[in-house]
Design an enzyme around this catalytic site. Structure first.
Site: not given
Length: 191
Positions: A16, A162, A165
């Protein structure tokens, strides 16, 4: 339109962090790195082969698919999810070793981006996990960037809510910091 014969195709094989989780496609690491390299007058195309949630085993499993893009160079950014899931570092090492050997066999120079384990798993796991990347860098002829999230990890202003990221500003900092290593990688391309 056919690409020019001089255009260098750089495969960004990752999770990701490469895919650009939570970001617009043009804000993802490969797009921002391509833009930075083109601003230097370099004729490159970045191939975003990032898959959110991918482990090193997932990257290994889709390697043939990634190589079908016929890259000239590769940036290997995998391992974050192995660390988050506290997978056995020996498996992480074996999977990355397999990928590196395949890329080497294909004549594709590699930049290996290291990763650190979350500190809450203890010092032993943290050290074992970190050694995966340093060991592989020492045993393969790669350009090594020790920590992909250098300067970004733990910085709320550079991360999505979060906390894991990077946001667009975080990606820009990653690109800025990794750029000297990418330049070294480009020096390894065969004419």
């Amino acid at each position: 339109m056919a690409r020019a014969a001089t255009t260098k195709r750089i495969l960004a094989l990752g999770d990701s962090l490469t895919a650009g989780f939570g970001l617009a496609p043009e804000e993802a690491f490969p797009a921002r790195l391509e833009r930075a390299l083109r601003a230097e007058g370099r004729d490159v195309t970045l191939i975003n082969a990032g898959v959110s949630g991918d482990t090193t085993a997932g990257g290994k499993a889709r390697l043939d698919w990634a190589l079908a893009a016929k890259p000239d160079l590769a940036i290997l950014e995998l391992g974050a999810n192995d660390g988050l899931r506290r997978l056995d570092p020996a498996l992480t090492r074996a999977n990355l070793d397999f990928i590196l050997k395949r890329l080497e066999a294909a004549g594709i120079p590699v930049l290996l981006a290291g990763m650190l384990a979350p500190p809450n798993y203890g010092k032993t796991f943290e050290a074992e996990f970190k050694s995966v990347f340093t060991h592989l860098a020492a045993s393969h002829d790669v350009v090594f960037y020790p920590f992909f999230l250098d300067g970004v990890a733990g910085e709320a202003r550079l991360c999505l809510p979060d906390g894991l990221h990077p946001n667009a500003r975080g990606v820009d900092l990653i690109v800025e910091r990794i750029l000297p290593s990418v330049r070294k990688l480009l020096e390894r391309v065969k004419p």
